[in-house]
Structure formats: structure tokens, C-alpha cells
Design an enzyme around this catalytic site. Sequence first.
Site, PDB file in Angstrom:
ATOM      1  N   HIS A 173      41.586  46.463  28.707  1.00  0.00           N
ATOM      2  CA  HIS A 173      41.992  47.493  29.666  1.00  0.00           C
ATOM      3  C   HIS A 173      40.821  48.407  29.982  1.00  0.00           C
ATOM      4  O   HIS A 173      40.103  48.846  29.073  1.00  0.00           O
ATOM      5  CB  HIS A 173      43.153  48.318  29.095  1.00  0.00           C
ATOM      6  CG  HIS A 173      43.511  49.509  29.947  1.00  0.00           C
ATOM      7  ND1 HIS A 173      43.478  50.805  29.478  1.00  0.00           N
ATOM      8  CD2 HIS A 173      43.891  49.593  31.249  1.00  0.00           C
ATOM      9  CE1 HIS A 173      43.833  51.630  30.446  1.00  0.00           C
ATOM     10  NE2 HIS A 173      44.084  50.923  31.532  1.00  0.00           N
ATOM     11  N   SER A 174      40.598  48.683  31.248  1.00  0.00           N
ATOM     12  CA  SER A 174      39.549  49.608  31.683  1.00  0.00           C
ATOM     13  C   SER A 174      38.186  49.163  31.129  1.00  0.00           C
ATOM     14  O   SER A 174      37.790  48.017  31.298  1.00  0.00           O
ATOM     15  CB  SER A 174      39.915  51.031  31.259  1.00  0.00           C
ATOM     16  OG  SER A 174      39.026  51.980  31.795  1.00  0.00           O
TER      17      SER A 174
END
EC number: 3.1.-.-
Length: 922
Positions: A173-174
Site C-alpha cells: 500500500h502506498s
Amino acid sequence: MFLHSVNLWNLAFYALMVFMATLGLWDVFFGFEENKCSMSYMFEYPEYQKIELPKKLAKRYPAYELYLYGEGSYAEEHKVLPLTGIPVLFLPGNAGSYKQVRSIGSIALRKAEDIDFKYHFDFFSVNFNEELVALYGGSLQKQTKFVHECIKTILKLYKGQEFAPKSVAIIGHSMGGLVARALLTLKNFKQDLINLLITQATPHVAPVMPLDRFITDFYMTVNNYWILNARHINLTTLSVAGGFRDYQVRSGLTFLPKLSHHTSALSVVSSAVPKTWVSTDHLSIVWCKQLQLTTIRAFFDLIDADTKQITQNPKKKLSVLNHHFIRHPAKHFEENPSIISDLTGTSMWVPVKVSKWTYVAYNESDKIYFTFPLANHRKIYTHVYCQSTMLDTNSWIFGCINSTSMCRQGVDLSWKAELLPTIKSLTLRLQDYPSLSHLVVYVPSIHGSKFVVDCEFFKKETRSIQLPVTHLFSFGLSSRKVILNTSGLFYNIELLNFGQIYQAFKVNVVSKCSGVKEEITSIYKLHIPWSYEDSLTIAQVPSSTEISVKLHIAQPENDSHVALLKMYTSSDCQYEVTVKTSFSQILGQVVRFHGGALPAYVISSILLAYGGQLYSLFSTGHCLEYAAMLDKEAKPYKVDPFVIMVKFLLGYKWFKEFWDMLLLPELDAIVLTSQSMCFPLVSLILFLFGTCTAYWGGLLSSTSVRLLSSLWLTLKRPSELPKDMKIISPDLPILTVVLIIVSWATCGAFAILLTYLYYVFKIVHLQASLTTFKNSQTVNPKHSRRSEKKSNHHKDSPVYQLRLSASDAEDSLRMHSTVINLLTWIVLLSMPSLIYWLKNLRYYFKLNPDPCKPLAFILIPTMAVLGNTYTASIKSSKLLKTTSQFPLPLAVGVIAFGSAHLYRVPCFVFIPLLLHALCNFM
């Protein structure tokens, strides 16, 4: 005082800029659809089992940990290792928690229960201590190395098992997705340790805010490696973006570079993902139920039945991801689908000879095959379109070869269909299937269910309608319109001249229906053929529906496709489509794509005003107000033409070679052009926004100094103007050395902040002294006249330079107010590393590496001297004229090299400050 130095026209201009900036900010932060993600819930209490790491590893990375996710009985069983499932490693992003794995981990557990744990996944998660790696890049390499060790530790947990995995799947994520890609750059890393990489809202192209060189260097290392080694990278990678709801990471940054040799990479926006069809914000992308269900379905379809692990076949992996994330045919995934299907059994065969046909199925007792002979239709029509509201996963449409009225076997055309929220549809070009004699639509026997099947034959030109978009500068005052009068089920509206990221429109679809008793659903799909960023709007007709039309990715230069508005309509309704430019959304696109460069433009404007003040001090002996100099000096024509000219000249080989010989970095404008981010007049708009921000920032700082000085006078006895102008007081060298030691031993940004507070204290003290002096003049005018005579006497005396008059104090305050504005932005740009250091203080007392340390070493003595500098002491400096000429080229340099690399900006700021300080000695 500050406002008095600005005329009403300029004030009105600054107010207009605030209004325009507010419109753009509103569009970025609020101008999107509501959150349609369903929350994913845990059915049992989530547990995070800490995996014991080798002691050396735990000592080397004291802030990092590895966990195994579980619930209920599964968690209890797996407290006793080894494990037997398929390992998946979740990597959180900027300030992300290892507990974010619970949504996808819980859904995977429920799916495994549904199949009696024939296969199951073990979800691991890394605790990065919620580090702010998007703002401070110094720990990215450390995180990457730790993840490598985690992968080796995870695989050891399966040793001795019959189907022990040799690799792991990673969900990042990210910034976690970038760390996963960076694994391949490690010297001792084996690519075979990762079998699949899925990234969620990961900025792959460039950092969102390039606030230190460690971030940009890390990006350059990762992206260059993937580009140069594209032939040898066999890692199947999927990047999912959040769409316009994600204002933290714009979706354009998440698209992996399209390389001719690296064909195993897919990039898609969540609004285009089948069975998801929603935009997600930066955090909800990890818990959005629709998206996590799609991801888990893909994971289970990726399992190899022989190895009971994720398949090593790259073609199958790509096929599964395409099936679930790009185009879903409303059928379960099959690696080798049977194209020929048997059409047997007790069923009715009903011939249909009309060109438009609708069948409402309800409580059907027999199977029915409706056959459409194609021979006659080929002579009149070019395409056939069919749709069904029955959203099961069975085959429903076939093609017969050389048949009269019925056939035993047919070509299964269901794999060509597309799943939409309320229908599954199929469009065929008849000339692509010359061997087909009949089209067959299958209606199964059902009980208690009602669904509708429609088919129609049509000519392409009757359903493809061209609609040129309105001009960028029409500001929404004009519009263009088309009316769909025919009773078709499907239309393609071609949005001509639409392909740039600075274009934004409002499309209004008005539907009017006659003789309709039941509520009918229409689907409007914005299809962008050069990138997977489609978005769907579902409307209950009759109605008026507004659709926002703007891009995440600009159309490539060599791409001739046209953006489409695909309309799945009702034959009982008439549709009117209107398009007009949305000025607020254009401003939103400017903020979305270029808002990160605004600090560079603000500082450029302040530097121009600063240079003007220094020159006025040199030429007239007085320093003008900051706001007045901002109005006079901060003009875009002083900066932009130079940047444009250099960009033009860099197109010539001889100039490029000369540029490289000087070891100058790449122009930021060229970097933006390579990312298709060049807006017409964008630099002008940003400069105006920057000047406006500089003005209101100056007003805020001036007001703050006055309020703090008032508070000072309330708490302490009245101050007097300094009786002498000593540049270096006895305690100044000690303070400077202490701050430099603090910078070396702890964090450079912390020392810069302390220097800033010292400087503000000195200015507040000077403001309080001046206020006291003016109040005494008001109370005792006779004393004021005596003071003036005394001041005039001192002007003729040889010791005048050691005295400070009220006018000199006012001039000094004007100059200091500009320096405070510059210093404030330096502090703001260095703040991320300070926050990171404070957050990790229990693990590390010294920030290493420290992006602000070199700057702190120069800035601390410079600001210590400037804090004791008065305009009277530098008026006669031989260096003043030269110093006043430096801010202009530095303002150009800030825009040329700092708009896409913000960490370079302070380097341009400290140069005039250093020269200003040296004026005291030369």
C-alpha cells in the site's frame, strides 16, 4: 501598516487569486463522488502473532517487526508453527499500520472456509513503526533490506511441508509498493522470491512531494533499474489507483511505465475494476470491500492445483489479473476455456428474424434457444448488440456455424461479453465472424426470477456520434449538445479534441421517457482507450445526470484513439447530451498536478521582493514595505521567459552538450514534459498563486510579529531601542556553536527550527522596542523633539553608526519581515525530517541520514548574524549592490530547478541571506 502599502486594485487581485485557488482546492478535496466503498468487517476477533526474528536482525532493525494475521480457530492453530498455506506479505505505506492487513486477510479467510480450506493464504504484515517515508526518504533503503530479511524468514516457516512455497506474493500500500519494487535493486536479492506484486495507491512515477534528495535518489534507482532491466524482469505486477477520491496520491503517479519488453505489468484505476466500480481514497483502498473481494478472487484463481501455491506461469497470472481487474466477461476464470459448447438437451428452439428483439423471462419451465439468422442481417447491418440482466456466470450467447435452424454445437461468445453493474453485454462486428450462420441466445429454465434479454442489429454510423468538446477558455459560458432520437440500446459518443490533463468538462445527460411505468436503469461509461481509468455512472431514468469528465493520464502523442462516452440506454427514452467546460475543475487539475510546486513559486516571488528591498536600500538608503516591493518586483515576465528560453535551447544538441559539461541538473520543465504534465500557461497561473500566497503569508507573519510584541510588552517592562548596533554580541558565538552541535548530534531540521525561533525572538523584541519608542513620542512630544535634535546631533558626530534611530528601526523591521517569510518556508520544507526524527527518538537520538544537516551548518551562523543586523549597518557596504542583484537569477533558478525538486529550494534561499550577512563585514 501592511495593508496601507497595497493599493485597492492589487488587494482585489490578491482576493481574486484566493477565490480561484479556493475553487481549485475545493475540486481536489471535495469535488468527487461520495464514498461508495462497503466496509469490510471481521467475523472473529483479529489477532496479530509476532514472528520471532533472528537476534541480529532484531538488533539491526529495532523499530521494525513482522506479524502473522489470524482470527479465531485459525489464529489458535497457527500459533504452533510451521505453516501450511500460501504466504502473502502486506507492506504498509507512509504512516501506515501493520494492522491494515486485517481487511484482506479476513476476506481471504472467509473464502478459504467456503472451500473447506482446500487452499488458504497466510497473511503476514510488516510493522514499519508508521514511518513518514513519503516525506523523509532516508529510511526507504532500510525498509527494503528489512523486507528482504522478512521474506527469507517467512519461507523458513514452511520448511519440511509437502507443498512448501519458494516465493511470496506481496501487496504494497502506498510507499510499501515502491519498497517492494526496490527489492529487485538489492545486490543479493533473487527475483524468484516474489511471485506476484500488487500495489495499491503507490506513486511509482515520482514522489508526491520531493522534500529531500533521498526520496528522489531512491525513485531514480528503482525506476532506472526497472527500465534498464525490463527484459529480465518477469515479475507480474499490478498497480491499482484510487481515482479522484485519492487526493494524496493522484492516480497518474501510480501508472507503471509502459515498456515494450516488460509486458507483465498492469495499471488500473479502481473505478474501472469490474465488480468494484468505485473510487477510493488513500486509506479506504486497503479496506474497500468491493476491491478486496476482487483481489481475493484473483488470488484463489492464481493457485496451481499441482503445487498448491501461486502459479509460476506468467501467462496465467496475467490472464487472471486481466479477467478480474480489466475486463470481466461475467464468467468464472478458466485457464483454457472451451470455445465450443454443446447445445443439447430438451429445449425449445425459437427463430427470430426481426432486427430488434426483447424477451422478458419469468418462471421459465423450459430452456429456450433463440436463433438469429445472420445472412440477411449482414446485408443491412454492421454490428449486433445483446444484453442480459441475468448476471449469473453461465454461458448465454453462442454462434452457430453452417446451421439451418438449430445446431448441436456452438461457439461460446460469452467470453467476449463484458460485465457491467446491472447488465452483461456483448457487441460483435459481423464481418469479424464470417463463418457464423446464426446467433443463439440461451434462456435457462428459472423459477421465481425475472430478467430481460435484448438484442438489436445496427449500423455503426447510427450509433457512433461525434461531439467536439468546448474550448478550454470558454469558461463554461458555451456548450455543445447532441440529441439521441433513435430507440437504440447502445451509443458511443466520441468526445473529439479531448486528451489533455488540463481539460475538464461537465457532461449533462437528460433522459425523457414515454409510457414507462417501471423505473429503468441506464449506464454511462466514460472510456479512456489509452489507459485503464474508465468510470461508470448509473442513472435511474427519466432523470438529469451530471458527469465529470477529466483525465489522470494525458493522451500519448502517437495515440489516435478517441475518448468515448458509452451509453447503455433504454429504447423507450430520448437522451440529450450536453458538454461544457468546467472552470473550477480545470483549476482543480492545476492544483492536483502542480500544487506540489507552489512553494517554489512562493519563494521565487519573495526572493524578487527581497532583491527589490536590498536595491532600494542601496539606491535610496531606505527599505520599502514588503507588500509594496512584492507588487513592484514579483512579475512573471522576470522569471518565465528565461525558463522557456533555456527549455527551447536544450532541444539543440550543442546546447545540451554545453549544459551537461557544466554539470547542471535536468530542467524541471523537461521532467514535467516527459510526464505529460505541461499545461498551457500553468507556470503563469502558479506564479500568480505563488505571489498571492507570498502576500497573504507576509500579512500573517507581520500580524503575528505585532501580536507577539504586544504580548511581550504586556508581560515585561517596556523595551528601548538598542543604544548600539553590535553585530556580534558576546553570547552570539556561543549560541551559534551550541546550535551547530545540536544540528550535528541530533537533527538538522531541529537546529534550523531553534535558529528560526531565535530570529523571531530578536524581531519581536525590536518591534516591541519601536512600539515603546513611538508611544513615548505620542505621550511626550517635547521629549520627542529633544530626541530628534539629539539624533541630528549624532548624525554629525563620528559615533553615529553605533546609534539606532526610529527610522532605521522601521527599515530594519521591513527587511526582517521579508527574511522571516523566506525562513518560514525553509522551516516548513525541513519540517518532515524533524517530525520523523521526533517520532523515532526512542530508537535513534541522531537522525541518519540527515537531509538538513549541510543546510543547518550554513544557515545557523548566517541567521545569527542577520538577527543582529540593522539596515543602518549595511547601507554603506560595498557588497550591497551585488547582493541586491543576486535574488533575481536565484528566483529564476528556484523555478527552473526547484519546482519538481523542492529540496533544492533552500539552497537558492540561503545564498542571498549569506551575502546579506556578509554586508556587515564588507
